[in-house]
Design an enzyme around this catalytic site. Structure first.
Site, PDB file in Angstrom:
ATOM      1  N   ALA A  11       3.940  -1.658  -0.308  1.00 13.06           N
ATOM      2  CA  ALA A  11       4.529  -2.319  -1.284  1.00 13.06           C
ATOM      3  C   ALA A  11       3.861  -3.666  -1.116  1.00 13.06           C
ATOM      4  CB  ALA A  11       5.962  -2.430  -1.334  1.00 13.06           C
ATOM      5  N   ASP A  34       6.508  -1.664   4.392  1.00 12.06           N
ATOM      6  CA  ASP A  34       4.975  -1.817   4.567  1.00 12.06           C
ATOM      7  C   ASP A  34       4.813  -2.196   5.954  1.00 12.06           C
ATOM      8  OD1 ASP A  34       2.382  -2.263   2.102  1.00 12.06           O
ATOM      9  OD2 ASP A  34       1.708  -2.877   4.394  1.00 12.06           O
ATOM     10  N   TYR A 161      -7.998  13.271   3.809  1.00 15.31           N
ATOM     11  CA  TYR A 161      -7.340  12.704   2.725  1.00 15.31           C
ATOM     12  C   TYR A 161      -7.255  13.510   1.556  1.00 15.31           C
ATOM     13  CZ  TYR A 161      -6.833   8.998  -1.012  1.00 15.31           C
ATOM     14  OH  TYR A 161      -6.543   8.124  -1.903  1.00 15.31           O
ATOM     15  N   VAL A 194      -9.137   2.900  -8.778  1.00 15.51           N
ATOM     16  CA  VAL A 194      -8.188   1.574  -8.971  1.00 15.51           C
ATOM     17  C   VAL A 194      -8.668   0.341  -8.124  1.00 15.51           C
ATOM     18  CG1 VAL A 194      -5.944   0.579  -9.439  1.00 15.51           C
ATOM     19  CG2 VAL A 194      -6.431   3.042  -9.841  1.00 15.51           C
ATOM     20  N   THR A 196      -8.616  -1.929  -5.225  1.00  8.59           N
ATOM     21  CA  THR A 196      -7.292  -2.267  -4.500  1.00  8.59           C
ATOM     22  C   THR A 196      -7.972  -2.364  -3.149  1.00  8.59           C
ATOM     23  OG1 THR A 196      -6.623  -0.178  -3.563  1.00  8.59           O
ATOM     24  CG2 THR A 196      -5.439  -0.822  -5.760  1.00  8.59           C
TER      25      THR A 196
HETATM   26  N1  LIG Z   1      -7.178   2.743  -5.181  1.00  5.74           N
HETATM   27  C1  LIG Z   1      -7.480   3.685  -5.489  1.00  5.74           C
HETATM   28  O1  LIG Z   1      -8.388   4.038  -6.048  1.00  5.74           O
HETATM   29  C2  LIG Z   1      -6.754   4.923  -5.415  1.00  5.74           C
HETATM   30  C3  LIG Z   1      -6.952   6.019  -6.033  1.00  5.74           C
HETATM   31  C4  LIG Z   1      -5.787   7.209  -5.928  1.00  5.74           C
HETATM   32  C5  LIG Z   1      -4.938   7.053  -5.019  1.00  5.74           C
HETATM   33  N2  LIG Z   1      -5.042   5.933  -4.385  1.00  5.74           N
HETATM   34  C6  LIG Z   1      -3.408   6.076  -3.408  1.00  5.74           C
HETATM   35  O2  LIG Z   1      -2.677   4.780  -3.938  1.00  5.74           O
HETATM   36  C7  LIG Z   1      -1.885   4.555  -2.792  1.00  5.74           C
HETATM   37  C8  LIG Z   1      -1.690   2.886  -2.748  1.00  5.74           C
HETATM   38  O3  LIG Z   1      -3.060   2.580  -2.205  1.00  5.74           O
HETATM   39  P1  LIG Z   1      -3.589   1.349  -2.743  1.00  5.74           P
HETATM   40  O4  LIG Z   1      -5.060   1.658  -3.455  1.00  5.74           O
HETATM   41  O5  LIG Z   1      -2.775   0.404  -3.497  1.00  5.74           O
HETATM   42  O6  LIG Z   1      -4.212   0.613  -1.512  1.00  5.74           O
HETATM   43  P2  LIG Z   1      -3.789  -0.707  -0.775  1.00  5.74           P
HETATM   44  O7  LIG Z   1      -4.573  -0.532   0.601  1.00  5.74           O
HETATM   45  O8  LIG Z   1      -4.132  -1.857  -1.528  1.00  5.74           O
HETATM   46  O9  LIG Z   1      -2.443  -0.532  -0.375  1.00  5.74           O
HETATM   47  C9  LIG Z   1      -1.922   0.507   0.621  1.00  5.74           C
HETATM   48  C10 LIG Z   1      -0.747  -0.225   1.262  1.00  5.74           C
HETATM   49  O10 LIG Z   1      -0.153   0.774   2.127  1.00  5.74           O
HETATM   50  C11 LIG Z   1       0.351  -0.032   3.275  1.00  5.74           C
HETATM   51  N3  LIG Z   1       0.265   1.257   4.352  1.00  5.74           N
HETATM   52  C12 LIG Z   1      -0.633   1.873   5.087  1.00  5.74           C
HETATM   53  N4  LIG Z   1      -0.143   2.621   6.024  1.00  5.74           N
HETATM   54  C13 LIG Z   1       0.887   2.329   6.259  1.00  5.74           C
HETATM   55  C14 LIG Z   1       2.041   2.943   7.074  1.00  5.74           C
HETATM   56  N5  LIG Z   1       1.731   3.716   7.873  1.00  5.74           N
HETATM   57  N6  LIG Z   1       3.371   2.622   6.620  1.00  5.74           N
HETATM   58  C15 LIG Z   1       3.603   1.667   5.554  1.00  5.74           C
HETATM   59  N7  LIG Z   1       2.868   1.306   4.775  1.00  5.74           N
HETATM   60  C16 LIG Z   1       1.429   1.312   4.882  1.00  5.74           C
HETATM   61  C17 LIG Z   1      -0.812  -0.819   3.626  1.00  5.74           C
HETATM   62  O11 LIG Z   1      -0.730  -1.879   4.607  1.00  5.74           O
HETATM   63  C18 LIG Z   1      -1.189  -1.293   2.246  1.00  5.74           C
HETATM   64  O12 LIG Z   1      -0.222  -2.545   1.852  1.00  5.74           O
HETATM   65  C19 LIG Z   1      -2.315   5.386  -1.606  1.00  5.74           C
HETATM   66  O13 LIG Z   1      -1.431   6.387  -1.466  1.00  5.74           O
HETATM   67  C20 LIG Z   1      -3.682   5.651  -2.078  1.00  5.74           C
HETATM   68  O14 LIG Z   1      -4.201   6.954  -1.369  1.00  5.74           O
HETATM   69  C21 LIG Z   1      -5.501   4.862  -4.452  1.00  5.74           C
END
Ligand SMILES: NC(=O)c1ccc[n+]([C@@H]2O[C@H](COP(=O)([O-])OP(=O)(O)OC[C@H]3O[C@@H](n4cnc5c(N)ncnc54)[C@H](O)[C@@H]3O)[C@@H](O)[C@H]2O)c1
Length: 276
Positions: A11, A34, A161, A194, A196
């Site tokens: 989060a 987080d 992944y 997305v 990020t």
């Molecule tokens: N960004 C994309 O394009 C995309 C696309 C499809 C799916 N996703 C998925 O979306 C989800 C969110 O990712 P995001 O894109 O917002 O990335 P992000 O890196 O901005 O956020 C991910 C967050 O997860 C936290 N995190 C990592 N390991 C952790 C752990 N062991 N325990 C607790 N927190 C942890 C990180 O510190 C970070 O704050 C993920 O599951 C990612 O695989 C992302």
């Protein structure tokens, strides 16, 4: 009536942070989990007392169990939503040959942190959520899992992944009906790209704009799942500004259809007790 309460993992950044802010604006209380403590504490201080930051590595069962205990108490014995969102890319590439060796010359195990965080931690989180959701005044609640387009199609650069995200799609579909009987609706989102922090900054800047799925589509998907209590076991693909509800693959013949849809009583008899 008290405010609804959510746990959102991952989060401090990206989708988890955006969903946190959205839910807070809708009157929810959110336990933000987080490993990024600095950002998490800063954001939670800005958002005020509707938010509780819990430093949690979801790949540790004891830390996640502690998160659920704290959130349930803070929510005054209420927990409505578990957003299993934390995720990371592969930390070592199965397709490459960067072996390290022990003193006997045997290859050290592959680093499977992506599987621990993206997959195992989600299953353990659901296990914990069920425990608390059944103690709600009206037992039950909702789970939204963040899978990925890589849960529907292969991402060749990140095979572990891909496996973890495909696993989440199967998990959602398999658990949907059983959890509905406990008044828990579990669904998954499969976002396209997305922007990020998951993607390195220099690559983000170069990503083709026409293939970006905006955060508003993520919010749209959450609103769909939170607003419609009939949705369960659903996998929704998020691309650009659209939501595409994806069904399981077609059966190639009647036998596979029977296996998939009419064989439940056989398997219920076969698996009355778990295999030890
Ligand atoms: N960004 C994309 O394009 C995309 C696309 C499809 C799916 N996703 C998925 O979306 C989800 C969110 O990712 P995001 O894109 O917002 O990335 P992000 O890196 O901005 O956020 C991910 C967050 O997860 C936290 N995190 C990592 N390991 C952790 C752990 N062991 N325990 C607790 N927190 C942890 C990180 O510190 C970070 O704050 C993920 O599951 C990612 O695989 C992302």
């Amino acid at each position: 009536m008290s405010q609804p309460v959510a746990i959102i993992t991952g989060a401090s950044s990206g989708m988890g942070l955006a969903v946190t802010k959205h839910l807070v604006a809708q009157g929810w209380r959110v336990a933000m989990a987080d490993i990024d403590e600095d950002t998490g504490r800063k954001v939670s201080a800005e958002l005020g007392d509707q938010v509780l930051f819990c430093l949690t590595d979801v790949s540790s069962y004891s830390q996640q169990a502690d998160l659920f205990r704290k959130a349930f108490l803070w929510g005054e014995n209420r927990l409505d939503l578990f957003a299993a969102n934390a995720g990371i890319a592969d930390t070592q590439f199965l397709q490459e040959n960067d072996y390290n060796y022990d003193e006997k010359g045997l290859p050290l195990a592959l680093n499977l942190k992506a599987l621990d965080v993206n997959f195992t931690a989600v299953i353990q989180g659901i296990w914990l959520f069920k425990h608390y959701a059944r103690q709600n005044k009206i037992p039950g609640g909702k789970v939204v899992i963040t899978s990925s387009s890589a849960g529907l199609y292969p991402m060749e650069t990140n095979p572990v992944y891909t496996a973890s995200k495909h696993g989440l799609v199967g998990l959602t579909r398999a658990l949907g009906p059983a959890l509905l009987r406990q008044n828990i609706q579990i669904n998954a989102i499969c976002p396209g790209f997305v922007p990020t922090a998951l993607c390195p900054k220099e690559m983000l800047d170069r990503f083709p704009k026409e293939h970006i799925t905006p955060m508003s589509t993520v919010i749209k998907a959450y609103d769909a799942f939170l607003g419609d209590h009939s949705l369960h076991g659903q996998t929704v693909e998020l691309s650009l500004d659209q939501l595409y509800f994806r069904t399981k693959p077609d059966y190639p013949n009647e036998s596979q259809r029977w296996l998939g849809e009419d064989s439940a009583s056989f398997w219920e008899e076969a698996y009355t007790t778990p295999v030890s």
